[in-house]
Write a protein that holds these residues in place. Sequence first.
Motif, PDB file in Angstrom:
ATOM      1  N   TRP A 194       0.936  -1.194  -0.033  1.00 30.77           N
ATOM      2  CA  TRP A 194       0.233  -0.027  -0.195  1.00 30.77           C
ATOM      3  C   TRP A 194       0.822   1.107   0.106  1.00 30.77           C
ATOM      4  N   GLN A 195       1.846   1.098   0.689  1.00 30.05           N
ATOM      5  CA  GLN A 195       2.758   2.420   0.819  1.00 30.05           C
ATOM      6  C   GLN A 195       3.582   2.597  -0.836  1.00 30.05           C
ATOM      7  N   ALA A 196       3.957   1.575  -1.265  1.00 26.90           N
ATOM      8  CA  ALA A 196       4.238   1.540  -2.476  1.00 26.90           C
ATOM      9  C   ALA A 196       3.311   2.097  -3.477  1.00 26.90           C
ATOM     10  N   PHE A 197       2.393   1.822  -3.470  1.00 24.57           N
ATOM     11  CA  PHE A 197       1.139   2.295  -4.194  1.00 24.57           C
ATOM     12  C   PHE A 197       1.026   3.833  -4.127  1.00 24.57           C
ATOM     13  N   GLN A 198       0.962   4.107  -2.911  1.00 22.29           N
ATOM     14  CA  GLN A 198       0.887   5.495  -2.425  1.00 22.29           C
ATOM     15  C   GLN A 198       1.975   6.439  -2.926  1.00 22.29           C
ATOM     16  N   LYS A 199       3.235   5.999  -2.648  1.00 27.21           N
ATOM     17  CA  LYS A 199       4.386   6.644  -2.948  1.00 27.21           C
ATOM     18  C   LYS A 199       4.904   6.624  -4.108  1.00 27.21           C
ATOM     19  N   ILE A 200       4.566   5.534  -4.956  1.00 33.30           N
ATOM     20  CA  ILE A 200       5.408   5.284  -6.165  1.00 33.30           C
ATOM     21  C   ILE A 200       4.252   5.448  -7.323  1.00 33.30           C
ATOM     22  N   THR A 201       3.295   4.379  -7.342  1.00 29.86           N
ATOM     23  CA  THR A 201       2.376   4.156  -8.233  1.00 29.86           C
ATOM     24  C   THR A 201       1.672   5.560  -8.568  1.00 29.86           C
ATOM     25  N   LEU A 202       0.962   5.668  -7.753  1.00 33.97           N
ATOM     26  CA  LEU A 202       0.065   7.214  -7.851  1.00 33.97           C
ATOM     27  C   LEU A 202       0.984   8.385  -8.311  1.00 33.97           C
ATOM     28  N   PRO A 203       2.009   8.871  -7.780  1.00 30.77           N
ATOM     29  CA  PRO A 203       2.621  10.243  -8.335  1.00 30.77           C
ATOM     30  C   PRO A 203       3.073   9.854  -9.630  1.00 30.77           C
ATOM     31  N   LEU A 204       3.544   8.817  -9.782  1.00 34.31           N
ATOM     32  CA  LEU A 204       4.260   8.526 -11.327  1.00 34.31           C
ATOM     33  C   LEU A 204       3.101   8.089 -12.311  1.00 34.31           C
ATOM     34  N   LEU A 205       2.022   7.477 -11.778  1.00 31.10           N
ATOM     35  CA  LEU A 205       1.059   7.618 -12.895  1.00 31.10           C
ATOM     36  C   LEU A 205       0.130   8.738 -13.035  1.00 31.10           C
ATOM     37  N   LYS A 206       0.266  10.016 -12.573  1.00 37.18           N
ATOM     38  CA  LYS A 206      -0.371  11.042 -12.331  1.00 37.18           C
ATOM     39  C   LYS A 206      -0.547  11.727 -13.732  1.00 37.18           C
ATOM     40  N   PRO A 207       0.425  11.770 -14.535  1.00 36.93           N
ATOM     41  CA  PRO A 207       0.296  12.092 -16.055  1.00 36.93           C
ATOM     42  C   PRO A 207      -0.507  11.336 -16.767  1.00 36.93           C
ATOM     43  N   THR A 208      -0.490  10.103 -16.525  1.00 35.52           N
ATOM     44  CA  THR A 208      -1.405   9.224 -17.313  1.00 35.52           C
ATOM     45  C   THR A 208      -2.809   9.260 -16.916  1.00 35.52           C
ATOM     46  N   VAL A 209      -3.039   9.549 -15.552  1.00 35.93           N
ATOM     47  CA  VAL A 209      -4.349   9.646 -15.252  1.00 35.93           C
ATOM     48  C   VAL A 209      -4.964  10.969 -15.683  1.00 35.93           C
ATOM     49  N   THR A 210      -3.991  12.032 -15.665  1.00 29.70           N
ATOM     50  CA  THR A 210      -4.479  13.287 -16.440  1.00 29.70           C
ATOM     51  C   THR A 210      -4.950  13.051 -18.032  1.00 29.70           C
ATOM     52  N   MET A 211      -4.014  12.576 -18.559  1.00 31.92           N
ATOM     53  CA  MET A 211      -4.124  12.014 -19.992  1.00 31.92           C
ATOM     54  C   MET A 211      -5.683  11.377 -20.266  1.00 31.92           C
ATOM     55  N   ALA A 212      -5.692  10.529 -19.362  1.00 34.05           N
ATOM     56  CA  ALA A 212      -6.879   9.438 -19.415  1.00 34.05           C
ATOM     57  C   ALA A 212      -8.097  10.160 -19.128  1.00 34.05           C
ATOM     58  N   LEU A 213      -8.262  10.784 -18.085  1.00 38.15           N
ATOM     59  CA  LEU A 213      -9.523  11.539 -17.822  1.00 38.15           C
ATOM     60  C   LEU A 213      -9.854  12.732 -18.720  1.00 38.15           C
ATOM     61  N   LEU A 214      -8.754  13.410 -19.266  1.00 34.98           N
ATOM     62  CA  LEU A 214      -9.288  14.360 -20.272  1.00 34.98           C
ATOM     63  C   LEU A 214      -9.606  13.917 -21.566  1.00 34.98           C
ATOM     64  N   PHE A 215      -9.062  12.855 -21.925  1.00 33.60           N
ATOM     65  CA  PHE A 215      -9.210  11.988 -23.194  1.00 33.60           C
ATOM     66  C   PHE A 215     -10.877  11.392 -23.026  1.00 33.60           C
ATOM     67  N   ARG A 216     -11.034  10.793 -21.782  1.00 31.62           N
ATOM     68  CA  ARG A 216     -12.361  10.525 -21.673  1.00 31.62           C
ATOM     69  C   ARG A 216     -13.782  11.403 -21.323  1.00 31.62           C
ATOM     70  N   ALA A 217     -12.977  12.350 -20.930  1.00 27.43           N
ATOM     71  CA  ALA A 217     -13.990  13.724 -20.589  1.00 27.43           C
ATOM     72  C   ALA A 217     -14.839  14.011 -21.851  1.00 27.43           C
ATOM     73  N   VAL A 218     -13.861  14.200 -23.065  1.00 29.37           N
ATOM     74  CA  VAL A 218     -14.402  14.778 -23.975  1.00 29.37           C
ATOM     75  C   VAL A 218     -15.619  13.791 -24.766  1.00 29.37           C
ATOM     76  N   ASP A 219     -15.332  12.275 -24.651  1.00 25.97           N
ATOM     77  CA  ASP A 219     -16.504  11.525 -25.040  1.00 25.97           C
ATOM     78  C   ASP A 219     -17.844  11.542 -23.948  1.00 25.97           C
ATOM     79  N   ALA A 220     -17.341  11.693 -22.840  1.00 30.50           N
ATOM     80  CA  ALA A 220     -18.462  11.331 -21.846  1.00 30.50           C
ATOM     81  C   ALA A 220     -19.172  12.597 -21.598  1.00 30.50           C
TER      82      ALA A 220
END
Length: 286
Positions: A194-220
């Motif tokens: 859980w700590q690795a998910f919080q401190k490594i996965t989420l911060p490094l995944l943030k650019p992908t999450v931003t791109m995915a949400l904005l990409f999906r928001a247009v269709d949504a």
Amino acid sequence: MKQLLKKYCFEIMLVLPMSLYILGFTIVPIIQSIIMGFQDDYSGAFSLANYRYLFSRPNFLQSIGNTVFTALVSLMVQLVMGLGIALVLKARFKGKGIVRALVLMPMGIPTLVSGVIALYIFGTSGYLNEVLFRIGLITTPIDWTSGGLRGLFVVIAADTWKVLPTMILLLLSGLESISGDLYEASGIDGATAWQAFQKITLPLLKPTVTMALLFRAVDAFRIFELPQVLVGQSIPFVATYAYEEYSMNNPNASGAASTILLMIILLFAFLYIKFIDKGEGFSVSE
């Protein structure tokens, strides 16, 4: 200028077809819709009559609320489910290829067909009512697509099933770009999963999450086919409302509704980047 054209002639030839396509089928229609929204139906003079007409219609105001509610709930559900499934697909297990193929299968199904499939599930004589009746939870069939919150959640469920593979693919690509050495180093330091998910996965995944949400928001936000098939005009959305105005020979009001939808999408993107992402997603990727 002539030297630049000569130097980058090959690159220009590669980019030119797509540029013309985007210009002719995206940018020009958008500009025309915006102009039509500000023109009077008869004289063609510029005015706000179409916008006054739209905001005087209760159905249009309801369509904005339905569109925003459906889009936001869909994005949250798809992000949580997509991330969970992406984390599972990232792990190594037997039959991983088959599971991936099954998860991505909805991508190959046309949206209209997805709507018909959803009707087989949520229709009055659909599978959901049959299951609920057999286990004794209902005695009479429920009309899930008649309107109200039930109808909205039917649209959300159908949309999630259809587009979830896209969210999974985007998030999975981001997860697989994270070096495994970081997790090994965190494990040596005694970090839990859980700590690795919080401190490594989420911060490094943030650019992908931003791109995915904005990409999906247009269709949504511009969702059209599924509401049209599942709930029709019992639950108006901005896109379906604009289509109805156009079908009733009122293209200027349709252009105004489309312009408002464009403004909603741009506003969501601005608010997300400004207050939630705070530009961090883009800065990390850069």
